[in-house]
Design an enzyme around this catalytic site. Structure first.
Site, PDB file in Angstrom:
ATOM      1  N   ARG A  39     -36.875  -5.454 -77.869  1.00  0.00           N
ATOM      2  CA  ARG A  39     -37.160  -4.331 -78.426  1.00  0.00           C
ATOM      3  C   ARG A  39     -38.671  -3.650 -77.456  1.00  0.00           C
ATOM      4  NH1 ARG A  39     -40.420  -2.559 -83.174  1.00  0.00           N
ATOM      5  NH2 ARG A  39     -39.636  -0.329 -83.889  1.00  0.00           N
ATOM      6  N   SER A 108     -28.257   2.097 -85.414  1.00  0.00           N
ATOM      7  CA  SER A 108     -29.234   2.053 -86.695  1.00  0.00           C
ATOM      8  C   SER A 108     -28.736   3.134 -87.682  1.00  0.00           C
ATOM      9  CB  SER A 108     -30.695   2.364 -86.479  1.00  0.00           C
ATOM     10  OG  SER A 108     -31.065   1.613 -85.305  1.00  0.00           O
ATOM     11  N   LYS A 137     -42.437  -1.704 -88.566  1.00  0.00           N
ATOM     12  CA  LYS A 137     -41.818  -0.506 -87.930  1.00  0.00           C
ATOM     13  C   LYS A 137     -42.210   0.591 -89.045  1.00  0.00           C
ATOM     14  CE  LYS A 137     -37.658   2.002 -87.385  1.00  0.00           C
ATOM     15  NZ  LYS A 137     -37.530   2.849 -86.014  1.00  0.00           N
TER      16      LYS A 137
END
Ligand SMILES: Cc1ncc(COP(=O)(O)OP(=O)(O)O)c(N)n1
Ligand SMILES: Cc1ncsc1CCOP(=O)(O)O
Ligand SMILES: [Mg+2]
Length: 214
Positions: A39, A108, A137
């Protein structure tokens, strides 16, 4: 496509207590992780490229899939197995054109409608969250703490596998899998653990205690 993803590590160097992402991934592999995603949102393309090559080598040696978050170009450059895309990233169809039929493309979503659309667009799996509260996040209102009820709804809606993400740990992973997820994706449960290999093993055990579908 049968993608092993009961335990899915999403890396994040700035949540790894100063330990290198390479060492976290090595430990997760030792603990039995099924798939790794790089990520690393706050790093440059060059840094992601260099780290991506390292993680590609580690995952290839362990014979597990390696996926790059957001960036189709970096996924191609490091010969990753695929890419994970969200609302702000390239569309699934564009990633497919660039990476090919064999690539693993994840998307997602947080609603059944978005899940159906992603499946129609050709996604191979869905990352569904944030299931529980997380500070890893910033999630939009409506995408926060969607709970295992939404996991169940989405699992009923699509035929592709889904993984829950967001605030998942060894204490709640079984619930996520019992709701219909094929597995769980985590950042801090592994990256911020005292012992990332043991944390991976515990997570894996919690998933296996649930109703596994992959
Ligand atoms: C497995 C998995 N699921 C969801 C996400 C989140 O992707 P996205 O919404 O694009 O957000 P960022 O991770 O890019 O901030 C994911 N990365 N992995
Ligand atoms: C990337 C992402 N997408 C939805 S929640 C989340 C963060 C997951 O991090 P953690 O496992 O530490 O809650
Ligand atoms: Mg993204």
């Amino acid at each position: 496509m049968n993608i092993p993803m009961r335990t899915y590590l999403v890396t994040q160097g700035d949540r790894s207590r100063g330990r290198g992402t390479g060492s976290i991934v090595r430990a997760a592999i030792e603990g039995g992780v099924d798939i790794v995603q790089m990520r690393e949102k706050h790093t440059s393309a060059r840094e992601r490229y260099e780290l991506g090559k390292e993680l590609r080598a580690l995952t290839r040696e362990a014979d597990i899939p390696f996926v790059v978050n957001d960036r189709v170009d970096i996924a191609a450059a490091v010969d990753a197995d695929g890419v994970h895309l969200g609302d702000d990233d390239l569309p699934v169809s564009v990633a497919r054109d660039h990476l090919g039929e064999e690539a693993i493309i994840g998307r997602s979503v947080s609603t059944p409608e978005a899940a159906s659309e992603a499946e129609r667009a050709g996604a191979d799996y869905l990352g569904v969250g944030a299931v529980f509260a997380t500070d890893t996040k910033d999630v939009n209102e409506g995408e926060a703490e969607i709970g295992t009820e939404t996991i169940a709804e989405i699992a009923e809606t699509v035929d592709i596998p889904i993984v829950g993400i967001g605030g998942i740990n060894a204490d709640n992973a079984t619930e996520v899998v019992n709701a219909g997820a094929a597995g769980v994706a985590v950042v801090t449960t592994i990256t911020d653990a005292d012992d990332p290999a043991a944390a991976t093993q515990q997570l894996r055990q919690a998933v296996e205690n649930g109703r596994t579908t992959v």
